[in-house]
Structure formats: structure tokens, C-alpha cells
Write an enzyme that holds these catalytic residues in place. Structure first.
Site, short mmCIF file in Angstrom:
data_model
loop_
_atom_site.label_atom_id
_atom_site.label_comp_id
_atom_site.label_asym_id
_atom_site.label_seq_id
_atom_site.Cartn_x
_atom_site.Cartn_y
_atom_site.Cartn_z
N GLU A 324 11.95 33.66 -17.29
CA GLU A 324 10.78 33.78 -17.45
C GLU A 324 9.75 33.08 -16.77
OE1 GLU A 324 8.34 33.08 -21.86
OE2 GLU A 324 10.01 31.84 -21.39
N ILE A 350 19.80 42.56 -16.51
CA ILE A 350 20.51 43.93 -15.96
C ILE A 350 21.88 44.10 -16.55
CG2 ILE A 350 19.20 43.80 -13.88
CD1 ILE A 350 21.74 42.61 -12.51
N SER A 414 23.84 41.97 -0.85
CA SER A 414 25.00 41.48 -1.06
C SER A 414 25.05 40.32 0.01
CB SER A 414 26.14 42.44 -0.27
OG SER A 414 27.34 41.76 -0.95
N LYS A 417 29.68 35.93 1.79
CA LYS A 417 30.74 35.37 0.69
C LYS A 417 31.39 36.37 0.15
CE LYS A 417 28.34 31.05 -0.01
NZ LYS A 417 27.24 31.16 0.94
N LYS A 429 30.68 39.85 -5.86
CA LYS A 429 29.87 40.72 -4.94
C LYS A 429 30.57 41.47 -4.22
CE LYS A 429 25.95 40.23 -4.39
NZ LYS A 429 24.88 40.77 -4.93
N VAL A 457 20.01 32.10 3.38
CA VAL A 457 18.54 32.49 3.78
C VAL A 457 17.84 30.90 3.73
CG1 VAL A 457 16.43 33.47 2.87
CG2 VAL A 457 18.76 34.68 2.74
N VAL A 464 20.63 24.94 1.25
CA VAL A 464 21.00 23.85 1.63
C VAL A 464 19.67 22.78 2.16
CG1 VAL A 464 21.49 24.60 3.99
CG2 VAL A 464 22.44 22.34 3.19
N GLU A 552 34.61 26.79 -1.93
CA GLU A 552 33.98 26.95 -0.67
C GLU A 552 34.95 26.80 0.26
OE1 GLU A 552 29.93 24.58 0.21
OE2 GLU A 552 31.49 23.31 -0.20
#
Length: 636
Positions: A324, A350, A414, A417, A429, A457, A464, A552
Site C-alpha cells: 500500500e 496477483i 525472472s 537464481k 521462478k 540489480v 546488498v 544461498e
């Protein structure tokens, strides 16, 4: 004392005062010229009209002063163009008076003014007007401008035209907290040269001398530099305890804006690569007058997609997100930035099929950009059912609705990972990718289903770099999971340009991957960020290794073992040909795993996910037991 404070409050000399002083200089210059020649015993022409001649010289010069507005500039910020105006004004006066002399010689047999008088007047007036401006600049520099001791002493990298312009901008904008202290150059032929009154220091000379390093607080680089140059000068500065500043000379024209744009160098500047070449007109033509849906529109990627699409003259952009506050903040930003673009902001999940269908029914979208997803690996590892609802179920809803309502293009965002996943997030994914790809060749489909896959990104929510920044601001420690962990990085705008380009060039069924350059070692990234913040790694800010988190892995990949890479006409964009599943098979598996998610049976959920994505091998996770069971079954 009161008078001193009043002087210090003076910001500039009024224009009428400059105009009056220039007229006084002209009058004085004429008198000096005539008195000098008179002292030499030179006989003047038309001596009986001497006062009128002096008055005419002054009037002509005043007219050209008004024409060229030599008085209009703020003297303390005078530049070469201001001095050129004085030259034009005085030169035009001289030419006009020479013309009068020529006419007088023809009509009366002798010139109105003696030529030595005119040239003496020309040189004396120019010199005095220049001198007045230089003295005024020096006065403001010493008595009015900020105390230079509080300013950062900056060494500008380079001695080319751009560097000189940048240095001039610093000199002519004393209100900003920078003081030009010299120039740095990789060249060795300018050791004894001076530039703008400051020394030029050679790189080798700089490295050898501790005294030189004491003369600077910061090194100023330009955004026009190559990545290699930027890294070399940054390493040089950081290794010797200097700050690194960056100036935006490539995109800003005004001097004042250049200095305002100077900022500390960010780690993103060093990780960035030359931007991918985007075919703007082709992308624009696909969006003009189209109705666009962006899911996850309040997130890092989704919001940037919306910003870029908003510049392409779409008829309507529908932004969907379940967060929100971020959605509301984005709404305020976009309505202010793009007042002529129609938006609709929808707070929705969604995974709610009926809610999504109402949107598709009402708006009949031409393009869907699907960026909504849960992405935090440790959280999803602890809550796998949520990844199933959103990453798989939500994608399934949107993809099926896109087919049902004949959406022209469905573009899914996507992640790397999803390649040989070691965690639930990546596997979910990959399952979503398989479902989207399967629809391409399903019966009665007219939609082009396209997937883009890229790495981390820079600056995205929860990534990070913002995490490290917060840790450094708190004084540390900076926490890293493993000393050898590496990641690919790209910028948010670059990632979104890839998404838009893929949506344009895709024929359907492709997974687009991006040449992300060399991976970055996270330890090196942390150490560089600590240095850029003015601290010493391991001393001022400690680095702690906390071990790999659940799910990870050390190395990210962009391609699966079984995929082949096909080049496109963009050298940085490739197509990954991954294994596909028939629609009926993936549909049945997705239905099954969603039902398991409703019952929140984590082990059964992940077990089924491993059936959908056979290459999914858990790492440092409670679900590793499922891989051992599978190995035992094969052995048996």
C-alpha cells in the site's frame, strides 16, 4: 564591527554602480590620453572643440556599453565571455571613431581625433575595466566568500578542456564547499606547467610524495571517464586516504549546475558498464496509444518500468501492487512527473484470479509487464507456500488471462537464481518460466510470451548495496555470508531497458539473458564501499563472515546446463534455449503444488517443486533431506 558584517553580507555590486564606474573609467581614459600627448607637446586638431570631442567619445562608448551590456554580469563571477563583451564594446567604439576620423579627413582635410589619442584611449580603457573586475573578484574571494579553510581541497583529474571547464566552474562558484587545489594527470610532460594558476601533478609524482597528498582532501573525477580510468584514479585516491568525488559534466551545461552536481562517488559508478543500446523508436512504436499493465509496479524494477513506459505516450498505464504505502508514494511521484499520462493505481494481489480478471476485462491490455514476485531467498525458504501462491500461482493467473483476453505481449521478469536453483525462490521462478513458455504453443494462443532473466540489480529494495550502506552508517560490522561469494550486477534502468527491448524484439517463447560482464566478488565490493565512505576496512569498519544463508549459493548462473545460447542483433542480449514442458504437464503440476501450498505442507511443496524443476538441489537448507531421499531412491 557592524560595518565589517555589512560588507560581508554584500553579495554583488549593483549593475547601476558597475555602469557608473565604467563611465568614470571612460572619462578618465580620455583625459589621460589627451594629457599624455599634451605633455609631449603634440598639437591637437580642432582644439577649440576639445570638450565636445571628449563628450562625443564618451557618448559613443556609452552606446556600445548599453548595446553589449558589459555592466550586466555579476562581476565576482566574471568569465571569459564577460571580458569579450568589454573587447567588443571598446573595439566597436574605436572602429566608429576611426570612421568619424575618415569622414572628417575627407570633408575637413584633417582627422577629428589624433590617432594616438584613439589607440591610447582604447588600451587604457580596456585595461582599467579589466583591472576593476579582477580587483573586485579578488575582493569577494578574500573578504566575502566562505572561509576557504572549511572547503574541501579538490584535485581535478585531467588537464583537457573538460577538466579546465570543471575547474573554472569550481572557481566561479565560491558558494559551494569546494576549493580548487590543483590538477592530476597521467601525462609526464607537464610537471612544471601551471593551469589556472595551479600546479599539475603527475600520477607517479603524486604516488611518491606524502607532501603532495597533504595538499588535497579529495580527487574529482568526471562521469565521461572510462570504467578503467575511473577505477585507476579511485584506487589511487582511496589507497592514500582521499575522498573521491564525481562531477556530472556529460549531462549538465551550466557551470553552477555542474558544481551542484558534484557528489561522492558511489559503488554503482564503478560497477556500471556501458549501457545497452536500445532501439528507442521501435520500443516507442510498440507502446504508443496502448494500454499497459505493470504488476509489482511499486517495486524497484516495476516502478522503473512504469517510469520508462510513461515516456512512450501510452494511452493508459495500470500499476498493480499489494504494498500500500510504496504504491501511494509512487502514485504521488508519477502524477507530478507525468501530468499528461493517464495512470490507474490498483491495490491488489496477483494470486487473486477474479480480481485480476476484472482488470483484464475492463482494460483489454496490449502489453503486460509482470514484475511482481517474492524475491528474498531466506524468507521464502522459511515460507515456501507464499512463493507458490505469488511466484507460481500469480504468474499462472496473469499468463492465462493474457491468453484469454488476447494480450499482444506478456513479458515476465525472472532472475538468474532460476538457473540450477538451490533455493525455493529460484525454483519457484523457474517453475513460473516453464509455465509461461508452455503457453506459447498451446491451442488458440495469440499472445507472445517472453521472459527476461538477469542478475542482481544495483540499489533495488533489499539488495546488498543498500544493506551494506546501512551497516556502514551504523559503524559496522559489514556482514558477508562467505569470503568467496560472487554476484552479477546491473543497474535498475539498464534492467528495465532490457525488459522493454525484449518485449519489442521477442517473437514468443524466448528467455532473454543479458551479457552482464564479469561477476563481482562481494568481499571486494564491501571493502570498496567502506573506503568510499572514508573508513579503513577491518580497522574502522569490521567485516564479519556469517556463513551462507538457507538456499544461498556462492555462484550465480544465467544459463542452465542444458541450454544453448543464441545471439540476437543486440550484442549484449542473447536467447537461452532451455528445456520446455508441455502445457498439460506443467498445468497439472502447478495445480497440484498450489493445493499443497493451501495446506502449508512445506516438505510436500518443495518435493513437488523438485519434480517440476529436476535441477533444483537445495543448499544449506532443511530441504536438503529431500535430495538425499531422492538419491537413495535412485540407488535402490
Amino acid at each position: 564591527m557592524g560595518d565589517i558584517f555589512k560588507i560581508r553580507e554584500l553579495r554583488y555590486i549593483p549593475r547601476w554602480s558597475v555602469f557608473f564606474i565604467d563611465i568614470s573609467v571612460i572619462f578618465f581614459s580620455v583625459l589621460v590620453s589627451y594629457l599624455f600627448l599634451k605633455s609631449l607637446g603634440v598639437r591637437l586638431n580642432f582644439i577649440e572643440y576639445q570638450n565636445e570631442k571628449i563628450f562625443s567619445v564618451i557618448i559613443v562608448n556609452i552606446l556600445f556599453i548599453l548595446l553589449f551590456k558589459t555592466y550586466a554580469g555579476i562581476i565576482r563571477h566574471s568569465t571569459f565571455s564577460d571580458f569579450c563583451k568589454i573587447l567588443w564594446s571598446s573595439g566597436s567604439t574605436l572602429i566608429t571613431l576611426l570612421g568619424l576620423n575618415f569622414i572628417s579627413a575627407l570633408a575637413l582635410g584633417k582627422p577629428l581625433f589624433l590617432y594616438p589619442v584613439l589607440f591610447l584611449f582604447f588600451f587604457i580603457s580596456i585595461f582599467l575595466m579589466f583591472f576593476f573586475r579582477m580587483i573586485t573578484k579578488q575582493f569577494f574571494s578574500i573578504f566575502i566568500d566562505k572561509d576557504v579553510s572549511s572547503k574541501e581541497r579538490v584535485a581535478v583529474v585531467g588537464i583537457g578542456d573538460t577538466s579546465v571547464s570543471l575547474a573554472n566552474a569550481i572557481i566561479h562558484n565560491p558558494d559551494h564547499p569546494y576549493q580548487l587545489a590543483g590538477f592530476l594527470s597521467a601525462r609526464s610532460d607537464s610537471k612544471k606547467a601551471m593551469l589556472l594558476g595551479h600546479k599539475i601533478y603527475n600520477k607517479k609524482q603524486f604516488l611518491k610524495s606524502d607532501n603532495l597528498r597533504e595538499q588535497f582532501d579529495a580527487v574529482l573525477i568526471k562521469d565521461m571517464m572510462t570504467k578503467r580510468e575511473m577505477e585507476e584514479w579511485t584506487a589511487l585516491a582511496l589507497d592514500h586516504g582521499l575522498k573521491v568525488l564525481k562531477a556530472p559534466v556529460a549531462s549538465i551545461i551550466k557551470e553552477d549546475d555542474v558544481v551542484k552536481g558534484i557528489r561522492p562517488l558511489k559503488i554503482e559508478d564503478l560497477l556500471n558498464r556501458p549501457a545497452i543500446k536500445i532501439e528507442g523508436e521501435e520500443v516507442k512504436s510498440f507502446h504508443v496509444n496502448k494500454t499497459i499493465l505493470v504488476t509489482g509496479g511499486a517495486g524497484s524494477i516495476g516502478s522503473e518500468i512504469v517510469r520508462q513506459v510513461a515516456q512512450l505516450k501510452s494511452s493508459l498505464i495500470v500499476v498493480v501492487d499489494q504494498a500500500e504505502s510504496p504504491l501511494y508514494e509512487l502514485q504521488l511521484e508519477l502524477l507530478e512527473r507525468f501530468p499528461n499520462q493517464r495512470f490507474k493505481f490498483v491495490l491488489a494481489d496477483i494470486s487473486n484470479y477474479s480480481r485480476m480478471e476484472k482488470l483484464f476485462e475492463d482494460h483489454r491490455f496490449s502489453i503486460v509487464y509482470h514484475a511482481a514476485a517474492y524475491k528474498h531467498v531466506p524468507l521464502i525458504e522459511d515460507n515456501p507456500h507464499e512463493a507458490i501462491f505469488v511466484n507460481i500461482g500469480g504468474t499462472k493467473n496473469l499468463a492465462l488471462l493474457s491468453k484469454k483476453y488476447n494480450v499482444n505481449r506478456f513479458v515476465m521478469v525472472s532472475t538468474d537464481k532460476a538457473v540450477n536453483p538451490t533455493n525455493v525462490m529460484g525454483a519457484s521462478k523457474r517453475a513460473a518460466e516453464l509455465f509461461v513458455q508452455s503457453l506459447q504453443n498451446s491451442s488458440e494462443n495469440t499472445t507472445k510470451f517472453i521472459t527476461t532473466r538477469f542478475g542482481n540489480v544495483l540499489g533495488s529494495n533489499g539488495s546488498v548495496i543498500p544493506h551494506f550502506k546501512k551497516q556502514i552508517e551504523k559503524g559496522g560490522p559489514v556482514t558477508i555470508t562467505h569470503p568467496d561469494i560472487i554476484r552479477y550486477f546491473m543497474t535498475i534502468p539498464e534492467a528495465c531497458e532490457l525488459v522493454l527491448q525484449a518485449g519489442t524484439m521477442g517473437k514468443g517463447g524466448e528467455i532473454y539473458v543479458f551479457d552482464m560482464g564479469k561477476p563481482v566478488k562481494i568481499l571486494d565490493l564491501a571493502e570498496r564501499m567502506i573506503k568510499l565512505s572514508g573508513y579503513t576496512p577491518g580497522i574502522d569498519i569490521k567485516i564479519d563472515f556469517i556463513g551462507l544463508r538457507p538456499g544461498e549459493k556462492l555462484y550465480e548462473e544465467l544459463l542452465t546446463d542444458h541450454s544453448t545460447t543464441i545471439p540476437t542483433h543486440h550484442e549484449k542480449i542473447m536467447i537461452s534455449r532451455d528445456p520446455v514442458m508441455a502445457f498439460e504437464d506443467i498445468e497439472a503440476l502447478c495445480q497440484q503444488i498450489i493445493m499443497l501450498a493451501v495446506n502449508k505442507d512445506s516438505l510436500q511443496i518443495v518435493k513437488t517443486l523438485k519434480v517440476i524443476v529436476p535441477e533444483f538441489i537445495s543448499n544449506n537448507s532443511e530441504f536438503e533431506v529431500l535430495d538425499k531421499i531422492s538419491e537413495h531412491e535412485v540407488y535402490e
